[in-house]
Design a protein around this motif. Structure first.
Motif, PDB file in Angstrom:
ATOM      1  N   GLU A  44      -3.265   2.949 -67.440  1.00 57.71           N
ATOM      2  CA  GLU A  44      -2.414   1.935 -68.048  1.00 57.71           C
ATOM      3  C   GLU A  44      -3.061   1.423 -69.341  1.00 57.71           C
ATOM      4  O   GLU A  44      -4.239   1.064 -69.359  1.00 57.71           O
ATOM      5  CB  GLU A  44      -2.214   0.784 -67.065  1.00 57.71           C
ATOM      6  CG  GLU A  44      -1.239  -0.271 -67.521  1.00 57.71           C
ATOM      7  CD  GLU A  44      -1.071  -1.363 -66.481  1.00 57.71           C
ATOM      8  OE1 GLU A  44      -0.026  -1.382 -65.807  1.00 57.71           O
ATOM      9  OE2 GLU A  44      -2.006  -2.181 -66.347  1.00 57.71           O
ATOM     10  N   VAL A  45      -2.274   1.418 -70.437  1.00 53.68           N
ATOM     11  CA  VAL A  45      -2.766   0.982 -71.755  1.00 53.68           C
ATOM     12  C   VAL A  45      -2.324  -0.468 -71.981  1.00 53.68           C
ATOM     13  O   VAL A  45      -1.148  -0.808 -71.813  1.00 53.68           O
ATOM     14  CB  VAL A  45      -2.218   1.888 -72.874  1.00 53.68           C
ATOM     15  CG1 VAL A  45      -2.730   1.407 -74.236  1.00 53.68           C
ATOM     16  CG2 VAL A  45      -2.619   3.348 -72.621  1.00 53.68           C
ATOM     17  N   ARG A  46      -3.306  -1.315 -72.360  1.00 51.51           N
ATOM     18  CA  ARG A  46      -3.016  -2.738 -72.630  1.00 51.51           C
ATOM     19  C   ARG A  46      -3.280  -3.052 -74.108  1.00 51.51           C
ATOM     20  O   ARG A  46      -4.225  -2.519 -74.698  1.00 51.51           O
ATOM     21  CB  ARG A  46      -3.892  -3.638 -71.759  1.00 51.51           C
ATOM     22  CG  ARG A  46      -3.444  -3.670 -70.308  1.00 51.51           C
ATOM     23  CD  ARG A  46      -4.311  -4.609 -69.465  1.00 51.51           C
ATOM     24  NE  ARG A  46      -3.734  -4.761 -68.146  1.00 51.51           N
ATOM     25  CZ  ARG A  46      -2.838  -5.686 -67.815  1.00 51.51           C
ATOM     26  NH1 ARG A  46      -2.431  -6.547 -68.735  1.00 51.51           N
ATOM     27  NH2 ARG A  46      -2.350  -5.764 -66.595  1.00 51.51           N
ATOM     28  N   LEU A  47      -2.450  -3.915 -74.601  1.00 53.31           N
ATOM     29  CA  LEU A  47      -2.612  -4.393 -75.978  1.00 53.31           C
ATOM     30  C   LEU A  47      -3.570  -5.595 -75.965  1.00 53.31           C
ATOM     31  O   LEU A  47      -3.339  -6.577 -75.263  1.00 53.31           O
ATOM     32  CB  LEU A  47      -1.257  -4.813 -76.559  1.00 53.31           C
ATOM     33  CG  LEU A  47      -1.265  -5.393 -77.966  1.00 53.31           C
ATOM     34  CD1 LEU A  47      -1.754  -4.346 -78.977  1.00 53.31           C
ATOM     35  CD2 LEU A  47       0.125  -5.893 -78.342  1.00 53.31           C
ATOM     36  N   LEU A  48      -4.649  -5.496 -76.768  1.00 57.53           N
ATOM     37  CA  LEU A  48      -5.649  -6.570 -76.784  1.00 57.53           C
ATOM     38  C   LEU A  48      -5.566  -7.433 -78.048  1.00 57.53           C
ATOM     39  O   LEU A  48      -5.967  -8.606 -78.032  1.00 57.53           O
ATOM     40  CB  LEU A  48      -7.053  -5.969 -76.678  1.00 57.53           C
ATOM     41  CG  LEU A  48      -7.354  -5.156 -75.410  1.00 57.53           C
ATOM     42  CD1 LEU A  48      -8.786  -4.654 -75.445  1.00 57.53           C
ATOM     43  CD2 LEU A  48      -7.074  -5.953 -74.157  1.00 57.53           C
ATOM     44  N   GLU A  49      -5.074  -6.864 -79.152  1.00 56.99           N
ATOM     45  CA  GLU A  49      -5.006  -7.599 -80.416  1.00 56.99           C
ATOM     46  C   GLU A  49      -3.590  -7.499 -80.975  1.00 56.99           C
ATOM     47  O   GLU A  49      -2.851  -6.570 -80.631  1.00 56.99           O
ATOM     48  CB  GLU A  49      -6.003  -7.019 -81.427  1.00 56.99           C
ATOM     49  CG  GLU A  49      -7.456  -7.162 -80.993  1.00 56.99           C
ATOM     50  CD  GLU A  49      -8.419  -6.565 -82.004  1.00 56.99           C
ATOM     51  OE1 GLU A  49      -7.936  -5.994 -83.018  1.00 56.99           O
ATOM     52  OE2 GLU A  49      -9.630  -6.641 -81.774  1.00 56.99           O
ATOM     53  N   PRO A  50      -3.205  -8.465 -81.834  1.00 57.75           N
ATOM     54  CA  PRO A  50      -1.848  -8.428 -82.396  1.00 57.75           C
ATOM     55  C   PRO A  50      -1.603  -7.136 -83.173  1.00 57.75           C
ATOM     56  O   PRO A  50      -2.463  -6.673 -83.930  1.00 57.75           O
ATOM     57  CB  PRO A  50      -1.802  -9.655 -83.300  1.00 57.75           C
ATOM     58  CG  PRO A  50      -2.855 -10.564 -82.770  1.00 57.75           C
ATOM     59  CD  PRO A  50      -3.937  -9.676 -82.258  1.00 57.75           C
ATOM     60  N   LEU A  51      -0.428  -6.562 -83.004  1.00 55.97           N
ATOM     61  CA  LEU A  51      -0.069  -5.334 -83.713  1.00 55.97           C
ATOM     62  C   LEU A  51       0.080  -5.582 -85.212  1.00 55.97           C
ATOM     63  O   LEU A  51      -0.101  -4.666 -86.020  1.00 55.97           O
ATOM     64  CB  LEU A  51       1.250  -4.779 -83.155  1.00 55.97           C
ATOM     65  CG  LEU A  51       1.197  -4.236 -81.719  1.00 55.97           C
ATOM     66  CD1 LEU A  51       2.605  -3.859 -81.261  1.00 55.97           C
ATOM     67  CD2 LEU A  51       0.276  -3.038 -81.635  1.00 55.97           C
ATOM     68  N   SER A  52       0.424  -6.840 -85.604  1.00 55.23           N
ATOM     69  CA  SER A  52       0.667  -7.123 -87.028  1.00 55.23           C
ATOM     70  C   SER A  52      -0.569  -6.930 -87.878  1.00 55.23           C
ATOM     71  O   SER A  52      -0.471  -6.694 -89.085  1.00 55.23           O
ATOM     72  CB  SER A  52       1.191  -8.560 -87.184  1.00 55.23           C
ATOM     73  OG  SER A  52       0.254  -9.485 -86.633  1.00 55.23           O
ATOM     74  N   GLY A  53      -1.728  -7.006 -87.274  1.00 49.68           N
ATOM     75  CA  GLY A  53      -2.952  -6.865 -88.053  1.00 49.68           C
ATOM     76  C   GLY A  53      -3.512  -5.459 -88.034  1.00 49.68           C
ATOM     77  O   GLY A  53      -4.621  -5.238 -88.530  1.00 49.68           O
TER      78      GLY A  53
END
Length: 659
Positions: A295-304
């Motif tokens: 499972e892949v988790r997002l740790l930081e905002p995608l906008s940056g």
């Protein structure tokens, strides 16, 4: 006589009778001190021979009594105390006692009695009354899937206590081996016959037969063999989906799962257990991967994040030794941004390629074009799917060529799925390339067994079934369709027929074991490719015997014997012949009442002994009939025995007194 001295003289006579009283001064004497006999086992009680002895003394001094004194602790024989007739008391068993050494004593009725002994050696003839026996009814073995061809799997042995061909065992496999194993017919060693692959077949169960070599009625035993193919870590994990394109908002919350990168491994056990991690090519910090679920988790905002930073490479590694791994890619696109960077014309490309294409053959060209105003040099590479090095891709042109032809084998893997990567300094793009191999006729048919053995009784009608041979061809279509035939150079091919479609073999003539006891054939399997490919297997047909021939003996036997031949001497050895394989021939001497007891014939030896004193002056010739039997058929031979005169009589005057 009393005579006077007158002229003429006169005389008179008187009879005087002298009676000589007997003394026990002669011991008995056997006709033969050593007797050799042969007796088949398992026969009902029967008479064997008469052990005759004589004693010249008279009265009780000449009355004989026979006893069996040694060599028969189990009571397998009886001896008539009055006439010396030796018989079996029960069926004999060669496997228990193959030989007997009997000591027979004869004593007279004198006081004290005198005696003599004779030795009787009995050889028990074998019959095929025992079946080969394995030590167990089922066997199991384990062999690694990467074992070289010819590796020992199991060593089987069957024991048959019979003697000669009846105890000689050969070993055979059933078709359940699917051609994966071979057994040495003489030693029982089972070895691998082809390269195993656990992922295609994890176990084999088949029969092994042990068959003795008796020519009349071979006996057999069977055992079940189970071979487990032990896994070797020869398969890397394979992702179910790659590349994985995901469209998300730039405002997607962090600390949440955005995708599951799932992989599977065809191996077993630890070799199929998978751990996940971010591949080194991934940018650090923006994403994490659960090591157990993928499972892949997002740790930081995608906008940056830049487009490259939003490209996640996930590596799946199994726990084998050594471990194998593969890489998949997750590409996150922002809904708020227009596409930029290189793009392949198609996300899924399919190409057909003949299998075994030579090195350097051009597979195709995959080129990407700039979109969204991107610029810069595009370089190409394989992200995954080319771990075996079968192909190469030109980093600048995207041209794909064959690097190792042997890796492009339709029968091993008809479809190759690869992930192509196009990269610029700022962007990445991916596409899947599926190469479908076109089958060529590059595999000859393969028989499931390299050697076949079939048994049939002689005199069976034309068309009797024998055996079915089977061959497989892994090629497709006409290339994999198999027909069967005999090698036309074989001399005995016309005795049999083979169905060209099924491989079923039948007789084409009535077989006679006395002409052909076995036939050796070569069976050909041919596919329908162009050009066709062939392979061969050997077939041995063993023709078992039927008792369909009568024994033969010389039709007319003539023999001359001196009248003073010693009692117990052998006067003739009769040897019959039977072209069949058994059983042992037995002999019987047919005589009329006047000759009863004059001759003895051994039932299984064929020797004729003299049992009574002959006298030329009493009878000058004898006509005897010898009957020979094989248990089913009887034949007769006439024996004419002519006596030779011996000077055993003094001259006698016609009268005692002449005047």
């Amino acid at each position: 006589y009393a005579r006077d001295g007158g002229s003429p003289p006169r005389l008179s006579e008187v009879g005087v009778q002298v009676r000589v009283g007997d003394e026990n001064d002669h011991p008995p004497t056997f006709e033969r001190d050593l007797v050799l006999l042969e007796v088949p086992e398992n026969q009902e009680p029967m008479d064997l021979c008469v052990l005759s002895a004589w004693d010249p003394d008279g009265g009780e001094n000449g009355r004989l009594k026979y006893r069996l004194i040694e060599g028969d602790p189990s009571g397998d024989f009886t001896l008539d105390s009055a006439n010396g007739k030796l018989s079996t008391s029960r069926p004999l068993d060669r496997e228990t006692t193959p030989k007997y050494q009997l000591v027979v004593s004869v004593s007279d009725g004198g006081a004290p009695p005198l005696s003599a002994t004779a030795m009787v050696n009995i050889n028990v003839l074998d019959l095929n009354d025992n079946t080969p026996a394995f030590s167990a009814s089922a066997f199991s073995a384990e062999v690694p899937e990467d074992a070289p061809v010819g590796s020992l799997v199991l060593h089987l042995s069957a024991v048959d206590p019979d003697d000669g061909p009846s105890g000689q065992t050969t070993y055979h496999l059933s078709n359940g081996t699917q051609g994966a194993f071979y057994i040495d017919p003489l030693t029982g060693r089972i070895t691998t016959a082809t390269q195993l692959d656990r992922e295609r077949r994890a176990s084999y169960t088949f029969l092994v037969w042990a068959i003795d070599s008796d020519p009349v009625g071979p006996r057999s035993a069977e055992a079940t063999v189970t071979v487990l193919v032990r896994d070797v870590n020869d398969n890397a994990p394979a992702f179910l989906r790659s590349p994985f394109h995901l469209n998300l908002s730039r405002n997607t919350p962090t600390k949440r799962a955005i995708a599951a990168m799932k992989a599977e491994d065809k191996d077993a056990g630890a070799n199929a257990s998978i751990l996940y991690r971010l591949a080194p090519a991934s940018a650090t910090g923006g994403f994490s991967v659960d090591p157990y679920t993928g499972e892949v988790r997002l740790l930081e905002p995608l906008s940056g994040m830049s487009p490259k930073e939003r490209t996640v490479f996930v590596q799946a590694t199994d726990l084998g030794e050594p471990p194998l791994s593969s890489t998949a890619v997750l590409v996150v696109h922002l809904r708020e941004e227009a596409p930029q960077g290189p793009r392949f014309p198609q996300e899924a490309i399919e190409i057909s390629l003949p299998e075994n294409s030579p090195e350097g053959s051009v597979v195709g060209t995959a080129t990407a074009a700039h979109t969204g105003g991107s610029t810069g040099r595009i370089s190409y590479s394989f992200l995954s799917g080319n771990e075996n090095g079968a192909l190469r891709i030109h980093p600048t042109t995207g041209q794909i060529t064959v690097a190792q032809a042997a890796m492009l084998d339709y029968e091993q893997n008809p479809r190759h799925k690869l992930v192509l990567q196009a990269e610029t300094q700022q962007h990445l793009s991916f596409a899947t390339l599926t190469i479908s191999l076109l089958d060529l006729n590059d595999n000859a048919p393969r028989f499931k067994l390299p050697r076949y053995t079939a048994y049939t009784q002689e005199a069976q009608p034309d068309g009797s079934p024998l055996i079915q041979v089977l061959a497989e061809d892994p090629d497709q279509g006409l290339n994999g369709q198999v027909t069967y035939s005999f090698d036309q150079s074989q001399a005995m091919k016309d005795l049999f027929r083979i169905d060209p479609q099924t491989g079923a073999i039948t007789t084409a003539a009535i077989l006679d074991r006395e002409i052909w006891s076995q036939a050796h054939l070569v069976v050909i399997a041919t596919d329908r490719g162009s050009p066709p490919l062939t392979s061969s297997a050997t077939l041995t047909v063993l023709v078992t015997d039927v008792n369909d021939n009568s024994p033969t003996t010389p039709l007319q036997l003539e023999l001359s014997v001196p009248e003073d031949a010693v009692i117990g001497s052998e006067i003739l050895q009769v040897t019959g012949n039977d072209v069949d394989s058994g059983p042992a021939l037995s002999y019987t001497l047919l005589v009329d009442g006047a000759m009863e007891g004059a001759f003895t014939m051994l039932r299984y030896g064929g020797q004729i002994w003299l049992s009574r004193q002959l006298d030329y002056e009493d009878r000058k010739s004898y006509s005897l009939t010898v009957q020979t039997s094989d248990g089913k058929h009887l034949t007769h031979a006439e024996l004419t025995l002519t006596l030779q005169d011996v000077n055993d009589n003094s001259p006698e005057f016609g009268k005692s007194l002449y005047q």
